[in-house]
Design an enzyme around this catalytic site. Structure first.
Site: not given
Ligand code: VGL
Ligand code: ZN
Length: 236
Positions: A183, A138, A40
Site C-alpha cells: 500500500c 479503500k 494502514d
Molecule cells: C495491504 C496487502 C493487502 C497493505 C493491504 O496495507 O499494504 N497489503 N491489503
C-alpha cells in the site's frame, strides 16, 4: 593515553561507520503544501493481526513524532467487504500469497483482513490520530482491490484523495505506514503519476516482503521519482 594517530583513526572510523546524519540546516521543514500520509496502521497489520507485518508496531512512535511537525495529516484505512476478492478464502483451492488472474490483472491473495467495522480494521489505539484531517478508506468495492490510496487496482476508479489534496493546494506527500511494498509503494507511485512530489520515509514504514517484493517496490518507486528519506531528514 590516546595519541594523535589513534585519535585520528578512531575519529575516521567513527565517521566512516556512523549512520549518515542530516545537518539541521539541510532538514526538510514541512509547510502548508506538505501532508503526512499514514497508510494502514491497522490492527490486522500489527502483531497478532491476520496479516501482521514484521516489526509493524515500530512505525508507530516514529509516525507519532513526525505528525507533530506537519500542519496536514491524512490517514488511510484498508476497508474490505466480507468475502472480498483479494481474500484467498474467496477462491476455491487457493491459499494466501497465491496469485490469481482477475479482469484487472494479477492479484496476490491474502488472509482475510481489514473487514469493514471489525476490530482488525480499526486503526491502532497507539497511533496518535489527533491531527488527522481525513481518513480515506479503500478496497471497499467487493470485486476490486486497492493497495493505492489514490487509484483502485482497475487503474480507473479514483478514491478521491488526489482531488482532495489538489483542492487544498497540497503538492508534497510524505508517506509512512504499512506495508512498504504494497500500500505504501502503490500510493507513492500513483501520487507521482498524479503529479505530486513524493517522499517515502523508510524508517516510518515496514514491508511484507513476499518473494523479494520489498526490493522490487523500492526499485519501482525510485524509477517513478519517489524520494526515499529517513525520519531524521525532517525537522520534527
Ligand atoms: C495491504 C496487502 C493487502 C497493505 C493491504 O496495507 O499494504 N497489503 N491489503
Ligand atoms: Zn487489503
Amino acid at each position: 593515553m590516546l595519541d594523535r594517530r589513534s585519535f585520528l583513526s578512531t575519529a575516521i572510523c567513527a565517521t566512516a561507520f556512523a549512520p549518515a546524519r542530516v545537518l539541521a540546516a539541510d532538514k526538510i521543514t514541512p509547510d502548508d503544501k506538505s501532508v503526512l500520509v499514514v497508510v494502514d496502521v491497522q490492527n490486522c497489520f500489527l502483531p497478532g493481526g491476520s496479516l501482521a507485518v514484521k516489526d509493524g508496531e515500530k512505525v508507530i512512535p516514529v509516525i507519532n513524532r513526525l505528525s507533530k511537525a506537519f500542519a496536514n495529516v491524512v490517514l488511510t484505512q484498508d476497508w474490505h467487504t466480507p468475502g472480498h476478492i483479494s481474500f484467498a478464502s474467496s477462491h476455491a483451492g487457493k491459499k494466501p500469497f497465491d496469485v490469481v488472474r482477475l479482469p484487472y490483472g494479477d492479484q496476490v491473495l491474502w488472509p482475510d483482513h481489514c473487514v469493514q467495522g471489525t476490530d482488525g480494521a480499526a486503526l491502532s489505539k497507539d497511533l496518535d490520530v489527533s491531527k488527522a484531517q481525513l481518513v480515506i478508506r479503500k478496497g471497499f468495492h467487493a470485486d476490486v482491490d486497492s493497495y493505492s490510496a489514490l487509484l483502485e487496482a482497475d487503474k480507473k476508479t479514483n478514491t478521491g484523495l488526489s482531488g482532495y489534496l489538489k483542492e487544498r493546494g497540497i503538492s508534497k506527500l510524505f508517506i509512512t505506514g504499512l506495508a512498504t511494498d504494497f500500500c505504501v509503494a502503490w500510493t507513492a507511485i500513483d501520487a507521482r503519476m498524479a503529479g505530486f512530489d513524493v517522499y517515502v520515509i523508510e524508517d516510518a514504514c515496514r514491508g511484507i516482503d513476499a518473494q523479494g517484493s520489498l526490493m522490487k517496490s523500492w526499485d519501482a518507486m525510485n524509477k517513478a521519482g519517489v524520494k526515499k528519506i529517513q525520519s531524521d531528514a525532517i525537522a520534527a
